[in-house]
Design a protein around this motif. Structure first.
Motif, PDB file in Angstrom:
ATOM      1  N   VAL A   1      18.147  -3.201  -0.462  1.00 35.16           N
ATOM      2  CA  VAL A   1      19.367  -3.168  -0.380  1.00 35.16           C
ATOM      3  C   VAL A   1      20.203  -2.719   0.872  1.00 35.16           C
ATOM      4  O   VAL A   1      19.990  -1.263   1.247  1.00 35.16           O
ATOM      5  N   CYS A   2      20.944  -3.060   1.596  1.00 34.08           N
ATOM      6  CA  CYS A   2      21.615  -2.836   2.697  1.00 34.08           C
ATOM      7  C   CYS A   2      22.922  -2.132   2.355  1.00 34.08           C
ATOM      8  O   CYS A   2      23.756  -3.124   2.033  1.00 34.08           O
ATOM      9  N   ILE A   3      22.958  -0.854   2.642  1.00 40.21           N
ATOM     10  CA  ILE A   3      24.362  -0.263   2.228  1.00 40.21           C
ATOM     11  C   ILE A   3      25.078   0.521   3.479  1.00 40.21           C
ATOM     12  O   ILE A   3      24.236   1.168   4.203  1.00 40.21           O
ATOM     13  N   LYS A   4      26.081   0.517   3.565  1.00 40.52           N
ATOM     14  CA  LYS A   4      26.848   0.891   4.651  1.00 40.52           C
ATOM     15  C   LYS A   4      27.869   2.163   4.094  1.00 40.52           C
ATOM     16  O   LYS A   4      28.605   1.856   3.219  1.00 40.52           O
ATOM     17  N   GLN A   5      27.988   3.289   4.760  1.00 39.16           N
ATOM     18  CA  GLN A   5      29.145   4.084   4.325  1.00 39.16           C
ATOM     19  C   GLN A   5      30.338   3.943   5.321  1.00 39.16           C
ATOM     20  O   GLN A   5      30.406   3.708   6.677  1.00 39.16           O
TER      21      GLN A   5
ATOM     22  N   PHE B   1      31.316  -3.575  -1.702  1.00 41.60           N
ATOM     23  CA  PHE B   1      30.405  -4.808  -1.781  1.00 41.60           C
ATOM     24  C   PHE B   1      29.057  -4.622  -2.154  1.00 41.60           C
ATOM     25  O   PHE B   1      28.093  -5.129  -2.775  1.00 41.60           O
ATOM     26  N   ASP B   2      28.723  -3.304  -1.294  1.00 38.70           N
ATOM     27  CA  ASP B   2      27.482  -2.971  -1.390  1.00 38.70           C
ATOM     28  C   ASP B   2      27.003  -2.145  -2.729  1.00 38.70           C
ATOM     29  O   ASP B   2      25.811  -2.332  -3.282  1.00 38.70           O
ATOM     30  N   GLU B   3      27.833  -1.593  -3.397  1.00 33.19           N
ATOM     31  CA  GLU B   3      27.778  -1.260  -4.856  1.00 33.19           C
ATOM     32  C   GLU B   3      27.234  -2.378  -5.738  1.00 33.19           C
ATOM     33  O   GLU B   3      26.272  -2.095  -6.435  1.00 33.19           O
TER      34      GLU B   3
ATOM     35  N   ASP C   1      27.569  -3.255  17.338  1.00 39.94           N
ATOM     36  CA  ASP C   1      28.545  -4.293  16.735  1.00 39.94           C
ATOM     37  C   ASP C   1      27.381  -4.905  15.702  1.00 39.94           C
ATOM     38  O   ASP C   1      26.409  -4.475  15.691  1.00 39.94           O
ATOM     39  N   THR C   2      27.882  -6.068  15.259  1.00 40.76           N
ATOM     40  CA  THR C   2      27.112  -6.713  14.303  1.00 40.76           C
ATOM     41  C   THR C   2      25.669  -7.035  14.653  1.00 40.76           C
ATOM     42  O   THR C   2      25.002  -7.077  13.865  1.00 40.76           O
ATOM     43  N   TRP C   3      25.841  -7.536  15.947  1.00 45.15           N
ATOM     44  CA  TRP C   3      24.448  -8.172  16.547  1.00 45.15           C
ATOM     45  C   TRP C   3      23.520  -6.829  16.390  1.00 45.15           C
ATOM     46  O   TRP C   3      22.187  -6.861  16.251  1.00 45.15           O
TER      47      TRP C   3
ATOM     48  N   ASP D   1      35.167  -5.669   7.931  1.00 42.68           N
ATOM     49  CA  ASP D   1      35.410  -6.960   7.544  1.00 42.68           C
ATOM     50  C   ASP D   1      34.635  -7.980   8.134  1.00 42.68           C
ATOM     51  O   ASP D   1      35.286  -9.167   8.411  1.00 42.68           O
ATOM     52  N   THR D   2      33.520  -8.009   8.823  1.00 45.34           N
ATOM     53  CA  THR D   2      32.970  -9.117   9.340  1.00 45.34           C
ATOM     54  C   THR D   2      32.051 -10.155   8.557  1.00 45.34           C
ATOM     55  O   THR D   2      32.148 -11.139   9.225  1.00 45.34           O
ATOM     56  N   ALA D   3      31.232  -9.454   7.794  1.00 42.23           N
ATOM     57  CA  ALA D   3      30.524 -10.498   6.931  1.00 42.23           C
ATOM     58  C   ALA D   3      29.427 -11.038   7.846  1.00 42.23           C
ATOM     59  O   ALA D   3      29.058 -12.156   7.555  1.00 42.23           O
TER      60      ALA D   3
HETATM   61  N1  LIG Z   1      25.115   0.301   9.143  1.00 46.14           N
HETATM   62  C1  LIG Z   1      24.782  -0.415   8.016  1.00 46.14           C
HETATM   63  N2  LIG Z   1      23.809  -0.002   7.386  1.00 46.14           N
HETATM   64  C2  LIG Z   1      23.410  -0.833   6.334  1.00 46.14           C
HETATM   65  N3  LIG Z   1      23.923  -1.954   6.035  1.00 46.14           N
HETATM   66  C3  LIG Z   1      24.692  -2.249   6.473  1.00 46.14           C
HETATM   67  C4  LIG Z   1      25.323  -1.772   7.788  1.00 46.14           C
HETATM   68  N4  LIG Z   1      26.342  -2.400   8.390  1.00 46.14           N
HETATM   69  C5  LIG Z   1      26.381  -3.658   7.483  1.00 46.14           C
HETATM   70  N5  LIG Z   1      25.387  -3.641   6.510  1.00 46.14           N
HETATM   71  C6  LIG Z   1      25.433  -4.450   5.606  1.00 46.14           C
HETATM   72  O1  LIG Z   1      25.806  -5.806   5.776  1.00 46.14           O
HETATM   73  C7  LIG Z   1      26.822  -6.186   4.880  1.00 46.14           C
HETATM   74  C8  LIG Z   1      28.015  -7.026   5.901  1.00 46.14           C
HETATM   75  O2  LIG Z   1      28.732  -6.093   6.915  1.00 46.14           O
HETATM   76  P1  LIG Z   1      29.458  -6.440   7.749  1.00 46.14           P
HETATM   77  O3  LIG Z   1      28.822  -7.638   8.753  1.00 46.14           O
HETATM   78  O4  LIG Z   1      29.688  -5.156   8.919  1.00 46.14           O
HETATM   79  O5  LIG Z   1      30.620  -6.548   7.175  1.00 46.14           O
HETATM   80  C9  LIG Z   1      27.312  -5.132   4.349  1.00 46.14           C
HETATM   81  O6  LIG Z   1      27.925  -5.068   3.109  1.00 46.14           O
HETATM   82  C10 LIG Z   1      25.980  -4.208   4.287  1.00 46.14           C
HETATM   83  O7  LIG Z   1      25.170  -4.953   3.143  1.00 46.14           O
END
Ligand SMILES: Nc1ncnc2c1ncn2[C@@H]1O[C@H](COP(=O)(O)O)[C@@H](O)[C@H]1O
Ligand SMILES: Cc1cc2nc3c(=O)[nH]c(=O)nc-3n(C[C@H](O)[C@H](O)[C@H](O)COP(=O)(O)OP(=O)(O)OC[C@H]3O[C@@H](n4cnc5c(N)ncnc54)[C@H](O)[C@@H]3O)c2cc1C
Lengths: 397, 259
Positions: B5-9, B37-39, B93-95, B124-126
């Motif tokens: 599970v990938c979770i972000k603070q 969402f990660d919860e 960034d997301t990349w 909010d990028t998804a």
């Molecule tokens: N720095 C991070 N560490 C772990 N998981 C991440 C991180 N950034 C994004 N994710 C995962 O990617 C999902 C989408 O993130 P985002 O694309 O930034 O909106 C998040 O709900 C996390 O599950």
């Protein structure tokens, strides 16, 4: 990374004040960079002694920017229809293409697309690249990403836009990854930077509390998904001329490890709140699931769709696809009528870009009034029936 | 089954505000929370382990403080947690985030299932979930609202669409991003809290995961923020006045252009 010159830093603290992320602080007379630094550069601009610099590592195999030209719009086609946002994107795409002096193209992916290509040309596309195959009838990430990536690699557009819809936000990130391209999500404004022709992509961040402008300086194409309803479509011109280029597919591109067993269309017209011009939105002030009957009547006279706050979705009064806000959908309708919604920041994050906001709440101190253009303090069970009558009356006249 | 599970603070939205005068984020005591969402992604992972067996590993890329959130993940049922942390990741960034997570996950183990939230509420990028799956060349399904069926070979899930939902079948390995509707996250158990206190959290830096310096952090990010500014203030605010009938009449008049 952000570098602090010990020689030049005078510990004045201007950087600390300018940092939107509280990531830099003066410690013992010297600026120290913390972990929350996003390298946005605000401090570099603020630093009068010039002690701060952002140092970029060289990335190998830089893209030759001049190899890429033209503006593309992904035309979303599902179940016999073009998504309205695709036409909106042709509107802004036309402006961008004209500013850059390049052609505008649409990439149409699907099966039995009928006169969709004509529609796209009539709305501003010079060329439609058409990828048609029965295997593309239902949306699946892998084949959509594969055919889009192949087309983009072949024709090298400098800009690729897609709607920030369920489909666009699902497969476009895959395409960007395959192309090693930058992608900006859910933009609300796009423009061309005069100096170098780069695409300026503006989007809300932190639940809409700040706006950020993003560029992709070194990679191509520059890709963005764009929120429905914020761009304007051009008026359809049946006389407009354009070319349709049919692209072949390969078996490899069409293969997918995901199998769609069934595609269930909800009360489609009702559920897609992101495409609505008018939303009538209900919160806990409705007091029960039955309260939505009243809202539906108001929605009917206005030709609106019904949305909701999280509190009532959690209470099971209305299904989740109707939820507006940070953990629901982001909407930008022309008119948003919030009924019995307190205006929590997580709700407001999802609707504050509406053109006009109306709030009906019996608590004069409800925070929703601070984002509303028009507010009525009152009991909604009294206000809404009267509003329905009044609107019907205006309609008759 | 091995589940990641990938979770972000993320900063708590309630507290993030841009000061209209100084144009900076109001920072007083901004709390960090687990991305909502990660919860849900974590809860779904734990439920799957409970039904089909296996291990749940929570992974986060973030500053050292994110360790507290990973302990929370353990208290909610994750078996172990990994923090991917390095100053060189700043500005990703997301990349670059997907690149970093990919390298971290390759280092940690072979996963049958990767779960992400639909999006992180700060950006909010998804995009990270789909990006990560694409990097692994595994299939993904975004915005999953329900797992209908799970067994040792694969899943049948419902993915939310704008006009309803699709039912899709997919075999492992696969990545899913989940929406809030999928479940109700549990509160940590006492046993979970005890485990969370004791557990050692593995820390990995850029060198540990074999990441190329040019592909991480700002250097590896094709997108760059060139400006931040407050949203346009909404103008023309009017509280209507008078009796309810008068207010309704004024409102209807002003809404005429929408009729
Ligand atoms: N720095 C991070 N560490 C772990 N998981 C991440 C991180 N950034 C994004 N994710 C995962 O990617 C999902 C989408 O993130 P985002 O694309 O930034 O909106 C998040 O709900 C996390 O599950
Ligand atoms: C991580 C997180 C994410 C969240 N995401 C979202 C999200 O995406 N979307 C969202 O909406 N919320 C979200 N929330 C919840 C949000 O904080 C609020 O709790 C929620 O929006 C409140 O819903 P409400 O306004 O309907 O209810 P309440 O806050 O209870 O407000 C009801 C309002 O109705 C008024 N009222 C009551 N009776 C009447 C009447 N008869 N006539 C007129 N007015 C009346 C009251 O004065 C009150 O202002 C999130 C919260 C968290 C922590």
């Amino acid at each position: 990374m952000l570098q602090v010159s010990e020689e030049l830093c005078i510990g004045c603290g201007l950087c600390e004040e300018s940092c939107p992320f509280a990531a830099i602080a003066v410690v013992d007379g010297l600026a120290v960079v913390g972990d929350t630094c996003t390298l946005c550069g605000a401090c570099v601009e603020s630093c009068t002694p010039g002690a701060l610099t952002i140092v970029l590592a060289e990335k190998s195999g830089a893209t030759r920017l001049t190899d890429w030209s033209g503006v593309w719009v992904y035309a979303e086609f599902r179940k016999g229809e073009l998504a309205p946002v695709s036409l909106e994107l042709l509107g802004i795409g036309r402006q961008l293409a004209d500013t850059r002096g390049v052609p505008l193209a649409a990439l149409l992916i699907g099966a039995e697309t009928g006169d969709a290509a004509r529609q796209l040309i009539g709305h501003g596309a010079d060329t439609v690249y058409l990828v048609e195959d029965p295997a593309l009838a239902l949306f699946r990430e892998e084949p959509y990403a594969a055919v889009a990536t192949a087309a983009i690699r072949r024709f090298r557009p400098e800009i690729v836009l897609a709607g920030a819809t369920a489909i666009g936000r699902s497969f476009i990130p895959g395409v960007a990854t395959l192309l090693d391209a930058g992608l900006t999500a859910d933009c609300t404004a796009l423009a061309i930077r005069a100096e170098d022709g780069a695409l300026l992509q503006t989007r809300p961040a932190f639940g809409g509390n700040i706006m950020a402008t993003i560029v992709c300086e070194e990679s191509r194409p520059q890709m963005a998904t764009v929120r429905p309803k914020v761009m304007k479509a051009l008026v359809f011109d049946a006389q407009r001329q354009g070319e349709v280029v049919v692209l072949d597919t390969t078996a490899g591109q069409l293969a997918s490890r995901v199998q769609v067993l069934e595609s269930v269309v909800g009360q489609a017209a009702e559920v897609n709140i992101q495409e609505a011009d008018i939303l009538v939105s209900g919160g806990r002030g409705l007091e029960s699931a039955e309260g939505f009957a009243l809202l539906r009547r108001l929605a009917e006279v206005l030709g609106a769709k019904v949305s909701a706050s999280r509190a009532v979705v959690d209470a099971g009064w209305i299904p989740y696809p109707h939820q507006v806000g940070q953990t629901g959908k982001t909407v930008a309708p022309k008119l948003y009528i919030a009924c019995g919604i307190s205006g929590a920041i997580q709700h407001v994050a999802g609707m504050q870009t509406a053109e006009t906001i109306v709030a009906i709440n019996r608590d004069p101190n409800a925070t929703i009034f601070s984002v509303a253009d028009y507010g009525i303090v009152g009991d909604l069970s009294e206000v809404i029936p009267k509003l329905i009558d009044k609107i019907e009356e205006l309609r008759q006249r | 089954m091995k589940i990641c599970v990938c979770i972000k603070q993320v900063p708590d939205a309630k507290e993030v505000r841009l000061d209209p005068v100084t144009n900076t984020l109001a920072r007083e005591g901004v709390q960090s929370i687990m991305n909502p969402f990660d919860e849900h992604a974590l809860e779904e992972a734990v439920r799957l382990r409970e039904s089909v067996g296996g291990e749940v590993v929570a992974v986060s890329m973030g500053p050292p403080q994110a360790e507290a959130m990973l302990r929370e993940a353990i208290s909610c049922g994750a078996d172990r947690a990994v923090l991917v942390s390095d100053r060189a990741f700043a500005g990703a960034d997301t990349w670059a985030t997907a690149y970093t997570l990919e390298h971290a996950l390759r280092r940690i183990g072979d996963f049958d299932l990767i779960l992400c939230g639909k999006q992180a509420i700060d950006g909010d990028t998804a995009q990270v979930g789909p990006g990560l799956a694409t990097r692994f060349a595994i299939p993904y399904v975004a915005c999953v609202q329900k797992i209908r069926h799970a067994d040792a070979t694969g899943l049948v899930v419902e993915r939310m669409m704008d006009d309803g939902y699709d039912v899709v079948a997919v075999d492992y390995p696969v990545l899913l991003t989940v929406v809030k509707d999928i479940n109700e996250p549990r509160v940590p158990s006492l046993k979970g809290k005890m485990k969370a206190k004791k557990e050692t959290i593995l820390h990995l830096n850029a060198a540990d995961i074999g990441a190329e310096p040019a592909a991480i952090g700002l250097a590896g990010s094709p997108t760059r923020v060139v400006k931040v500014f407050p949203p346009e203030a909404r103008g023309g605010r009017a509280m209507l006045s008078g009796t309810v009938d008068e207010q309704v009449a004024q409102l209807a008049e002003r809404l005429r252009r929408y009729l």
